[in-house]
Write an enzyme that holds these catalytic residues in place. Structure first.
Site, PDB file in Angstrom:
ATOM      1  N   LEU A 226       0.815  -1.204   0.000  1.00 31.24           N
ATOM      2  CA  LEU A 226       0.000   0.000   0.000  1.00 31.24           C
ATOM      3  C   LEU A 226       0.855   1.263   0.000  1.00 31.24           C
ATOM      4  CD1 LEU A 226      -2.824   1.255   0.154  1.00 31.24           C
ATOM      5  CD2 LEU A 226      -2.653   1.134   2.648  1.00 31.24           C
ATOM      6  N   ASP A 227       0.634   2.106  -1.025  1.00 28.43           N
ATOM      7  CA  ASP A 227       1.297   3.405  -1.168  1.00 28.43           C
ATOM      8  C   ASP A 227       2.821   3.310  -1.160  1.00 28.43           C
ATOM      9  OD1 ASP A 227      -1.104   4.851  -1.334  1.00 28.43           O
ATOM     10  OD2 ASP A 227      -1.295   4.913   0.841  1.00 28.43           O
ATOM     11  N   GLU A 228       3.359   2.171  -1.573  1.00 27.16           N
ATOM     12  CA  GLU A 228       4.809   1.998  -1.601  1.00 27.16           C
ATOM     13  C   GLU A 228       5.324   1.607  -2.978  1.00 27.16           C
ATOM     14  OE1 GLU A 228       6.314  -0.518   1.495  1.00 27.16           O
ATOM     15  OE2 GLU A 228       5.133   0.449   3.065  1.00 27.16           O
TER      16      GLU A 228
END
Length: 284
Positions: A226-228
């Site tokens: 997530l969001d990486e």
């Protein structure tokens, strides 16, 4: 005089002498003219990356065959795209419409050379805006119980519209690992750059209470982490104690629009190449 079309070639391969000479020699031998060329050798991964825009009297199939024949010699992965064909983009949005509105305007005005083929949302709010541009709007509500079915409907729409890229323009749902895998390298997300410090609701209020001096936004490829995912573009704006939480949110919205537009533009122009967990970007 025969007609000439423009193409964009992107490639990566082990870094070694002679790659540029081999590629440019092939193009010259086929009567092609190089318009723009950028390259980068990553000293850490020892991989070489290149983007070449060129005009050619030859058809797409003949060029692909020529590069396919060269690829084994260089250990090369390559993509070839007709520069005149606009990428087809499916946009996903929730209730915040600033990024969607910006993408629609930039596309209509010619600032983004893409075709937005449809908008998908888990809320009905953005239907009037979308339809004012004559673009199909699909309201696909989602709950934990219906998530798998809803994502299958998203995939069906991607196929139906033959979308090349999915843009999460403040779509406030986490994509499943399965959907991320099926659309790998073809989904771009935008979010504020406070992560991981200020998670959850009202991040700008959290930032205000901590007296932040910089706010910004990040556009990245979506992965199961997530969001990486690999970062394409980032931007910041300086703020101070005179800015209210509402001011910070307004500034943040502007930055998000700018960053997402640049990321979509660079991706659509084949200016972004993946290098493991990071990106090589060849901006104009």
């Amino acid at each position: 005089m025969s007609s000439r079309a423009e193409f964009v070639l992107t490639l990566s391969c082990p870094d070694r002498p002679g790659v540029v000479a081999a590629v440019s020699g092939l193009l010259a031998g086929k009567g092609c003219n190089i318009i723009e060329s950028q390259q980068f050798g990553d000293a850490v991964t020892e991989r070489f990356f290149m983007r070449v825009q060129f005009s050619s009297p030859l058809p797409d199939a003949e060029l692909r065959a020529a590069f396919a024949a060269l690829a084994p010699e260089l250990g090369m992965d390559f993509k070839l795209r007709d520069a005149s064909v606009k990428p087809r983009v499916l946009v996903m949005v929730s209730k915040f419409g600033h990024c969607l509105n910006d993408l629609l305007y930039r596309t209509r005005s010619g600032l983004l050379d893409i075709e937005i083929v449809a908008v998908v949302s888990n809320h009905p709010d953005m239907r009037p805006l979308t339809q004012s541009y004559g673009i199909d709007y699909h309201h696909l509500p989602v709950t934990p119980e219906t998530k798998a079915k809803q994502e299958q409907e998203v995939l069906t729409l991607v196929g139906h519209y033959q979308a090349d890229l999915v843009v999460l323009a403040r779509y406030m749902q986490v994509l499943s690992e399965d959907l991320c895998a099926k659309l790998a390298g073809n989904v771009i997300n935008i979010h504020h750059s406070f992560l991981p410090s200020f998670k959850g609701a009202k991040p700008y209020h959290q930032a205000y209470s901590r007296g932040v001096k910089l706010i910004g936004a990040t556009a990245h490829y979506v992965t199961p982490d997530l969001d990486e995912g690999p970062i394409i573009e980032q931007e910041v704006a300086r703020v101070n104690h005179t800015h209210s939480p509402e001011d910070l949110a307004a500034i943040g919205r502007d930055v998000e629009c700018q960053v997402l537009a640049r990321a979509v533009r660079w991706h659509s122009e084949q200016r972004v190449l993946l290098d493991g967990h990071k990106t090589i970007v060849f901006p104009r």
